[in-house]
Design a protein around this motif. Structure first.
Motif, short mmCIF file in Angstrom:
data_model
loop_
_atom_site.label_atom_id
_atom_site.label_comp_id
_atom_site.label_asym_id
_atom_site.label_seq_id
_atom_site.Cartn_x
_atom_site.Cartn_y
_atom_site.Cartn_z
N ALA A 75 53.93 -15.66 25.75
CA ALA A 75 53.99 -16.22 27.19
C ALA A 75 54.59 -15.77 27.56
CB ALA A 75 53.32 -17.34 26.96
N GLY A 76 56.27 -16.11 27.12
CA GLY A 76 56.99 -15.52 27.71
C GLY A 76 57.67 -14.14 27.30
N ILE A 77 57.93 -13.34 26.13
CA ILE A 77 57.33 -12.63 26.10
C ILE A 77 56.74 -11.43 26.98
CG2 ILE A 77 57.00 -10.44 23.99
CD1 ILE A 77 58.87 -12.69 22.10
N ILE A 78 55.20 -11.64 27.13
CA ILE A 78 54.53 -10.75 27.62
C ILE A 78 54.66 -11.02 29.05
CG2 ILE A 78 51.98 -10.89 28.56
CD1 ILE A 78 51.02 -11.76 25.25
N SER A 79 55.07 -12.41 29.93
CA SER A 79 55.68 -12.32 30.96
C SER A 79 56.72 -11.29 31.13
CB SER A 79 55.89 -13.87 31.36
OG SER A 79 55.99 -13.98 33.11
N LEU A 80 57.46 -11.63 30.40
CA LEU A 80 59.32 -9.61 30.20
C LEU A 80 58.24 -8.75 30.69
CD1 LEU A 80 61.17 -11.46 28.14
CD2 LEU A 80 61.84 -11.25 30.78
N ILE A 81 57.13 -8.78 29.47
CA ILE A 81 56.84 -6.81 29.57
C ILE A 81 55.48 -6.89 31.28
CG2 ILE A 81 54.96 -5.53 28.55
CD1 ILE A 81 55.75 -6.82 25.79
N LYS A 82 55.01 -7.90 31.10
CA LYS A 82 54.06 -7.44 32.44
C LYS A 82 55.24 -7.22 34.13
CE LYS A 82 50.68 -10.27 35.06
NZ LYS A 82 49.14 -9.35 35.15
N GLY A 83 56.41 -8.77 33.86
CA GLY A 83 56.98 -7.86 34.75
C GLY A 83 58.26 -6.90 35.30
N LEU A 84 58.25 -6.61 33.76
CA LEU A 84 58.77 -4.85 33.96
C LEU A 84 58.01 -3.85 34.01
CD1 LEU A 84 61.13 -5.23 30.93
CD2 LEU A 84 61.75 -5.06 32.98
N ARG A 85 57.04 -3.56 34.00
CA ARG A 85 55.56 -2.54 34.04
C ARG A 85 55.23 -2.90 35.25
NH1 ARG A 85 51.47 -2.04 30.20
NH2 ARG A 85 51.39 -0.26 30.81
N GLY A 86 55.29 -4.25 35.86
CA GLY A 86 54.73 -4.34 36.97
C GLY A 86 55.18 -3.91 38.22
#
Length: 109
Positions: A75-86
Protein backbone atom coordinates in the motif's frame (compact mmCIF):
# COMPACT_ATOMS: atom_id res chain seq x y z
CA UNK A 1 4.13 17.86 -10.44
CA UNK A 2 3.61 15.40 -7.63
CA UNK A 3 0.90 15.02 -5.04
CA UNK A 4 2.61 15.40 -1.69
CA UNK A 5 -0.23 13.88 0.33
CA UNK A 6 0.18 10.49 -1.30
CA UNK A 7 3.96 10.67 -1.07
CA UNK A 8 3.82 11.34 2.67
CA UNK A 9 1.22 8.59 3.21
CA UNK A 10 3.32 6.18 1.12
CA UNK A 11 6.48 6.90 3.09
CA UNK A 12 4.60 6.49 6.38
CA UNK A 13 2.96 3.18 5.36
CA UNK A 14 6.19 1.70 4.03
CA UNK A 15 8.12 2.79 7.12
CA UNK A 16 5.39 1.43 9.43
CA UNK A 17 5.39 -1.91 7.56
CA UNK A 18 9.14 -2.36 7.99
CA UNK A 19 8.91 -1.16 11.60
CA UNK A 20 6.24 -3.74 12.46
CA UNK A 21 8.27 -6.45 10.71
CA UNK A 22 11.39 -5.49 12.63
CA UNK A 23 9.76 -5.18 16.05
CA UNK A 24 7.37 -8.14 15.98
CA UNK A 25 8.75 -10.39 13.22
CA UNK A 26 10.97 -12.44 15.50
CA UNK A 27 7.88 -13.92 17.16
CA UNK A 28 6.68 -15.37 13.84
CA UNK A 29 9.88 -16.84 12.35
CA UNK A 30 9.93 -20.32 13.83
CA UNK A 31 6.63 -21.77 12.57
CA UNK A 32 7.80 -23.14 9.23
CA UNK A 33 11.18 -24.20 10.58
CA UNK A 34 9.62 -26.25 13.38
CA UNK A 35 7.04 -27.72 11.00
CA UNK A 36 9.66 -28.83 8.45
CA UNK A 37 12.31 -30.04 10.90
CA UNK A 38 10.31 -31.46 13.79
CA UNK A 39 6.92 -32.97 14.40
CA UNK A 40 6.10 -30.72 17.35
CA UNK A 41 5.70 -26.95 17.53
CA UNK A 42 6.13 -24.94 20.72
CA UNK A 43 5.18 -21.51 21.92
CA UNK A 44 8.04 -19.99 23.87
CA UNK A 45 7.79 -17.74 26.92
CA UNK A 46 10.43 -15.82 28.84
CA UNK A 47 9.32 -16.80 32.33
CA UNK A 48 7.99 -20.38 31.94
CA UNK A 49 8.49 -23.59 30.03
CA UNK A 50 7.51 -23.83 26.32
CA UNK A 51 4.00 -25.05 25.59
CA UNK A 52 3.23 -27.43 22.72
CA UNK A 53 0.82 -25.95 20.14
CA UNK A 54 -0.71 -27.08 16.87
CA UNK A 55 1.76 -26.49 14.02
CA UNK A 56 -0.90 -25.46 11.51
CA UNK A 57 -2.13 -22.75 13.89
CA UNK A 58 1.39 -21.43 14.29
CA UNK A 59 1.97 -21.38 10.52
CA UNK A 60 -1.41 -19.68 9.99
CA UNK A 61 -0.53 -16.96 12.53
CA UNK A 62 2.81 -16.47 10.79
CA UNK A 63 1.11 -16.19 7.37
CA UNK A 64 -1.45 -13.66 8.64
CA UNK A 65 1.29 -11.53 10.20
CA UNK A 66 3.40 -11.48 7.06
CA UNK A 67 0.29 -10.82 4.96
CA UNK A 68 -0.50 -7.74 7.03
CA UNK A 69 3.09 -6.50 6.81
CA UNK A 70 3.18 -7.15 3.07
CA UNK A 71 -0.13 -5.30 2.62
CA UNK A 72 1.25 -2.27 4.48
CA UNK A 73 4.41 -2.18 2.38
CA UNK A 74 2.56 -2.68 -0.92
CA UNK A 75 0.00 0.00 0.00
CA UNK A 76 2.88 2.36 0.74
CA UNK A 77 4.56 1.63 -2.59
CA UNK A 78 1.29 2.11 -4.49
CA UNK A 79 0.70 5.38 -2.67
CA UNK A 80 4.23 6.54 -3.52
CA UNK A 81 3.71 5.75 -7.19
CA UNK A 82 0.31 7.45 -7.20
CA UNK A 83 1.84 10.48 -5.51
CA UNK A 84 4.66 10.74 -8.01
CA UNK A 85 2.31 10.39 -10.97
CA UNK A 86 -0.51 12.50 -9.51
CA UNK A 87 -1.41 16.02 -10.43
CA UNK A 88 -4.24 16.69 -8.02
CA UNK A 89 -2.41 19.78 -6.78
CA UNK A 90 -2.85 21.41 -10.19
CA UNK A 91 -6.52 20.50 -10.72
CA UNK A 92 -8.09 23.08 -8.40
CA UNK A 93 -10.94 25.21 -9.73
CA UNK A 94 -10.23 28.94 -9.52
CA UNK A 95 -13.30 29.54 -7.34
CA UNK A 96 -12.06 26.92 -4.84
CA UNK A 97 -8.63 28.49 -4.39
CA UNK A 98 -7.76 30.05 -1.06
CA UNK A 99 -4.96 32.44 -0.34
CA UNK A 100 -3.43 35.72 -1.49
CA UNK A 101 -3.36 34.75 -5.20
CA UNK A 102 -7.11 34.04 -5.37
CA UNK A 103 -8.06 37.38 -6.94
CA UNK A 104 -5.25 37.20 -9.50
CA UNK A 105 -6.43 33.79 -10.75
CA UNK A 106 -10.07 34.93 -11.03
CA UNK A 107 -9.06 38.01 -13.03
CA UNK A 108 -7.32 35.86 -15.67
CA UNK A 109 -10.60 34.28 -16.80
Amino acid sequence: MSDMRFIIIGIALTFFGFLVLGLFGHDYQTGLIETNQFDNCYKYFENKEPVEVNCSTKVFDQSVFFGIVLALIIAGIISLIKGLRGDWDNKVNPEDMVGSDKNKNLDKD
